[in-house]
Design a protein around this motif. Structure first.
Motif, PDB file in Angstrom:
ATOM      1  N   GLU A   1      37.256  -8.927  83.307  1.00 20.72           N
ATOM      2  CA  GLU A   1      36.777  -8.195  84.994  1.00 20.72           C
ATOM      3  C   GLU A   1      35.400  -9.164  85.279  1.00 20.72           C
ATOM      4  N   ILE A   2      34.596  -9.495  84.185  1.00 17.60           N
ATOM      5  CA  ILE A   2      33.552 -10.255  84.412  1.00 17.60           C
ATOM      6  C   ILE A   2      34.117 -11.821  84.815  1.00 17.60           C
ATOM      7  N   ILE A   3      35.027 -12.171  84.041  1.00 18.43           N
ATOM      8  CA  ILE A   3      35.641 -13.392  84.481  1.00 18.43           C
ATOM      9  C   ILE A   3      36.269 -13.650  85.826  1.00 18.43           C
TER      10      ILE A   3
ATOM     11  N   ASP B   1      34.793  -9.004  69.407  1.00 18.83           N
ATOM     12  CA  ASP B   1      35.512 -10.532  69.666  1.00 18.83           C
ATOM     13  C   ASP B   1      35.360 -10.828  71.067  1.00 18.83           C
ATOM     14  N   LYS B   2      35.450  -9.800  71.901  1.00 24.27           N
ATOM     15  CA  LYS B   2      35.280  -9.989  73.484  1.00 24.27           C
ATOM     16  C   LYS B   2      33.838 -10.171  73.860  1.00 24.27           C
ATOM     17  N   ILE B   3      32.877  -9.357  73.234  1.00 21.00           N
ATOM     18  CA  ILE B   3      31.658  -9.720  73.671  1.00 21.00           C
ATOM     19  C   ILE B   3      31.249 -10.987  73.065  1.00 21.00           C
ATOM     20  N   LYS B   4      31.670 -11.651  71.957  1.00 23.18           N
ATOM     21  CA  LYS B   4      31.154 -12.770  71.386  1.00 23.18           C
ATOM     22  C   LYS B   4      31.864 -13.955  72.140  1.00 23.18           C
ATOM     23  N   LYS B   5      32.923 -13.863  72.696  1.00 23.19           N
ATOM     24  CA  LYS B   5      33.589 -14.745  73.417  1.00 23.19           C
ATOM     25  C   LYS B   5      32.881 -14.890  74.979  1.00 23.19           C
ATOM     26  N   TRP B   6      32.576 -13.687  75.402  1.00 21.47           N
ATOM     27  CA  TRP B   6      31.691 -13.548  76.695  1.00 21.47           C
ATOM     28  C   TRP B   6      30.262 -14.467  76.447  1.00 21.47           C
ATOM     29  N   LEU B   7      29.837 -13.960  75.523  1.00 19.66           N
ATOM     30  CA  LEU B   7      28.415 -14.753  75.165  1.00 19.66           C
ATOM     31  C   LEU B   7      28.594 -16.116  74.895  1.00 19.66           C
ATOM     32  N   ILE B   8      29.499 -16.746  74.078  1.00 15.90           N
ATOM     33  CA  ILE B   8      29.749 -18.155  73.967  1.00 15.90           C
ATOM     34  C   ILE B   8      29.893 -18.841  75.277  1.00 15.90           C
TER      35      ILE B   8
ATOM     36  N   SER C   1      30.503 -19.198  86.954  1.00 14.68           N
ATOM     37  CA  SER C   1      31.930 -18.772  86.434  1.00 14.68           C
ATOM     38  C   SER C   1      31.803 -19.329  84.825  1.00 14.68           C
ATOM     39  N   ILE C   2      32.551 -18.391  84.181  1.00 18.83           N
ATOM     40  CA  ILE C   2      32.292 -18.914  82.817  1.00 18.83           C
ATOM     41  C   ILE C   2      33.949 -19.450  82.509  1.00 18.83           C
ATOM     42  N   GLN C   3      34.639 -19.891  83.434  1.00 18.11           N
ATOM     43  CA  GLN C   3      36.223 -20.451  82.799  1.00 18.11           C
ATOM     44  C   GLN C   3      35.896 -21.926  82.831  1.00 18.11           C
ATOM     45  N   PHE C   4      36.450 -22.320  81.851  1.00 16.81           N
ATOM     46  CA  PHE C   4      36.585 -23.683  81.581  1.00 16.81           C
ATOM     47  C   PHE C   4      37.932 -24.444  82.073  1.00 16.81           C
ATOM     48  N   THR C   5      37.782 -25.742  82.249  1.00 15.84           N
ATOM     49  CA  THR C   5      38.815 -26.620  82.744  1.00 15.84           C
ATOM     50  C   THR C   5      38.925 -27.768  81.811  1.00 15.84           C
ATOM     51  N   ASP C   6      40.214 -28.240  81.920  1.00 11.98           N
ATOM     52  CA  ASP C   6      40.458 -29.414  80.932  1.00 11.98           C
ATOM     53  C   ASP C   6      39.235 -30.426  80.857  1.00 11.98           C
ATOM     54  N   ALA C   7      38.929 -30.717  81.962  1.00 12.08           N
ATOM     55  CA  ALA C   7      37.650 -31.743  82.140  1.00 12.08           C
ATOM     56  C   ALA C   7      36.366 -31.219  81.359  1.00 12.08           C
TER      57      ALA C   7
ATOM     58  N   GLU D   1      27.008  -3.737  87.273  1.00 12.82           N
ATOM     59  CA  GLU D   1      27.849  -2.969  87.753  1.00 12.82           C
ATOM     60  C   GLU D   1      29.409  -2.758  87.512  1.00 12.82           C
ATOM     61  N   ILE D   2      29.685  -3.864  86.941  1.00  7.19           N
ATOM     62  CA  ILE D   2      31.135  -4.115  86.268  1.00  7.19           C
ATOM     63  C   ILE D   2      31.089  -3.292  84.898  1.00  7.19           C
ATOM     64  N   ILE D   3      30.100  -3.153  84.145  1.00  4.38           N
ATOM     65  CA  ILE D   3      29.821  -2.421  82.828  1.00  4.38           C
ATOM     66  C   ILE D   3      29.867  -1.044  83.213  1.00  4.38           C
ATOM     67  N   LYS D   4      29.056  -0.845  84.117  1.00  2.00           N
ATOM     68  CA  LYS D   4      28.775   0.847  84.629  1.00  2.00           C
ATOM     69  C   LYS D   4      30.385   1.329  85.148  1.00  2.00           C
TER      70      LYS D   4
END
Length: 584
Positions: free
Chosen positions: A426-428, A384-391, A437-443, A412-415
């Motif tokens: 950690e990736i976020i 589920d974590k991988i899926k969310k990161w991918l999407i 960035s893979i963060q989303f805003t309200d906009a 490097e993070i994965i290693k």
């Protein structure tokens, strides 16, 4: 680069024999047939242009930096079609042919070599099916029924039969003639004063003209016009090669890299291995669209090279040996990543960036590629974590532009993370505040996700966020709740839709607010049934209706055409609430 002083064919042939002209590993193998060679010699005799050549001068200090191959000296369709590596130890330098291999090999085979191809109707394993042939020229007359002016033919010894109309001259013997008088003497001895046949003056004249022309073209004229490149950087040379390679099938950058890899792998044929693997992976699920470039790029990342740029310098011998040593694990990691992404519901049509597979493959590689990862209950939370990161990565287009700037930090993070669960947080954090960035805003939700339309790849990714519990081992369709086929002005008028609302209804039918993910079989049964009718017939009890509304974020109302505007507005609010909970 500029034109150099043209060379004679004779001197180039001597240097090919001495391995002073060689082929870099980026070259394709020889592919011409005897008809093409015969036509090439006819063109030479008629002073037709045969194109320029591009040579790469390698000094003795750099000869050992690359692998080189010799020209095919005697072509045999069954036993000798591959160029062999040449040992250049002690060489004072060589000239590598970047453009012109097919032509130079053909000229060499015609003058100094042989050509053996299979006879029709004979078994491939039959040794007698491949008689050896040399190139001959009929010096008495032009060929009949041909566009060629000169009758060049590859013949076996048995086929060399002279007659009143034919006298076959072995073309390679022209190299043994050292002055014009040798041509005249040959014609005098074999044509003018032949003891076997009586030839006419016209035939003698044709013979002297044909042989004199052949002698001048091979031994005296500067026929080989060429450019010379002296750069040491293979990447520059490769790009030059791609630009000038205009004959036959165009080669892609990855085709050339595969040629280099094939030359440097010791246990496998890189070209065959990678092409076969690409076909295998692309057959997963509903089909994927990875290519050779992707496999080579992933190999660089999974081999932990600091420089993962897709350029020739990174496919040097040392790197290729390391990639080959890890090849089985690299294949398995990529295959598992594709299987996992397929289980999420993606295919080649909907996965908008193949590069997004690379961090997943690297994570699986680091974790030893467990065989049960894709379907084990113990790995569900991790999946589920991988899926969310991918999407999120696909929706945010983080791999557009310069993907290496994303791949390196994630690697490097994965290693560092080791064998713990996928490091989503950690990736976020690492890319927070950047343009990756893979963060989303309200906009983002209001102006992007909730304005998506049917059929867009981003729409499927967004629906996946909304339907996290679906098992995509079963097939699901993007379905219009209110059926699109019914949204015609004529039908909508019958349903009482006001005239001034017709265009709005039709414009919004493809909105994500009117879409759901529906099991393929249900969707095929639903077809163009009005939504209210389908809903009431499909879910008869109040509990079933309630459950369907909860899963699909539906307002509790009558789903009539009159209520469609309210349905769109209310469902949009429900979708936003869920997306906000998941993403914000």
């Amino acid at each position: 680069m500029a034109y150099e002083t043209p060379l004679t064919i004779a001197e180039v042939m001597r240097d090919i024999s001495a391995n002073k002209y060689v082929l870099p590993s980026i070259q394709r193998e020889y592919v011409w047939d005897t008809d093409q060679i015969e036509t090439l010699f006819d063109s030479l005799m008629r002073d037709y242009p045969i194109g320029t050549f591009l040579f790469w001068e390698i000094s003795k200090d750099h000869v050992g930096d690359f692998d080189f191959y010799g020209f095919i000296k005697n072509y045999h369709e069954n036993k000798n079609v591959h160029n062999k590596k040449v040992d250049l130890k002690g060489s004072d330098g060589v000239t590598a042919v970047l453009d012109g291999q097919q032509r130079l090999t053909s000229i060499y085979l015609g003058l100094k070599g042989t050509y053996a191809y299979k006879l029709k109707y004979m078994a491939r394993k039959n040794e007698n099916a491949y008689p050896t042939r040399k190139l001959y020229l009929n010096i008495l007359s032009s060929p009949e029924g041909s566009d060629n002016e000169y009758d060049f033919r590859f013949l076996t010894d048995k086929e060399v039969q002279n007659s009143l109309n034919t006298y076959w001259f072995e073309v390679g013997k022209i190299l043994d003639m050292h002055e014009d008088g040798d041509v005249a003497m040959y014609v005098t001895d074999n044509i003018s004063f032949s003891t076997e046949f009586t030839y006419t003056k016209e035939q003698s004249k044709f013979a002297i003209n044909a042989l004199s022309r052949l002698y001048n073209i091979i031994n005296k004229a500067g026929t080989i016009s060429y450019y010379r490149e002296k750069a040491v950087e293979l990447d520059k040379v490769l790009n030059i090669f791609i630009r000038v390679n205009s004959g036959g099938t165009k080669l892609s950058y990855s085709d050339l890299l595969l040629s280099i890899a094939s030359a440097q792998w010791e246990k496998h044929d890189a070209r065959e291995e990678i092409i076969e693997f690409v076909d295998d992976v692309n057959a997963v699920g509903d089909g994927f669209r990875i290519n050779k470039d992707f496999v080579l790029k992933t190999a660089l990342v999974l081999s932990d090279f600091s420089n993962i740029a897709f350029k020739v310098d990174n496919f040097n011998k040392q790197n290729m040996i390391k990639i080959e040593s890890r090849w089985d694990d690299i294949k398995k990691s990529i295959k598992q990543a594709v299987l996992l992404v397929s289980s999420f519901g993606y295919s080649g049509k909907t996965l908008t960036s193949n590069n997004a597979l690379i961090p997943i493959a690297y994570y699986l590689f680091i974790n030893g590629m467990p065989d049960n990862f894709v379907d084990s209950g113990t790995t569900k939370a991790n999946r589920d974590k991988i899926k969310k990161w991918l999407i999120c990565s696909l929706l945010k287009k983080v791999f557009s532009g310069q993907p290496d700037n994303v791949l390196r930090p994630i690697r490097e993070i994965i290693k560092t993370n080791g064998k713990a669960e996928f490091p989503l947080n950690e990736i976020i954090e690492r890319f927070k505040g950047t343009n990756k960035s893979i963060q989303f805003t309200d906009a983002d939700i209001d102006e992007f996700l909730l304005k998506l339309k049917y059929g867009k790849s981003d729409t499927l990714s967004t629906l996946m966020l909304l339907y996290p519990s679906l098992d995509f081992s079963n097939k699901f369709h993007e379905d219009h709740m209110y059926p699109k086929s019914k949204f015609t002005k004529a039908y909508l008028r019958k349903q009482g839709v006001p005239e001034d609302k017709l265009d709005w209804y039709i414009e919004t039918v493809n909105d994500i607010s009117n879409l759901q993910l529906l099991a393929a079989q249900l969707n095929e049964e639903k077809l163009a049934t009005d939504f209210e009718e389908w809903f009431n017939s499909q879910y008869s009890s109040d509990s079933d209706k309630y459950q369907y509304r909860m899963v699909n974020y539906l307002p509790n109302m009558q789903y009539s055409y009159a209520n469609y505007p309210q349905f769109i507005e209310e469902r949009k609010k429900l979708l936003k609430a869920e997306l906000s909970k998941v993403l914000l």
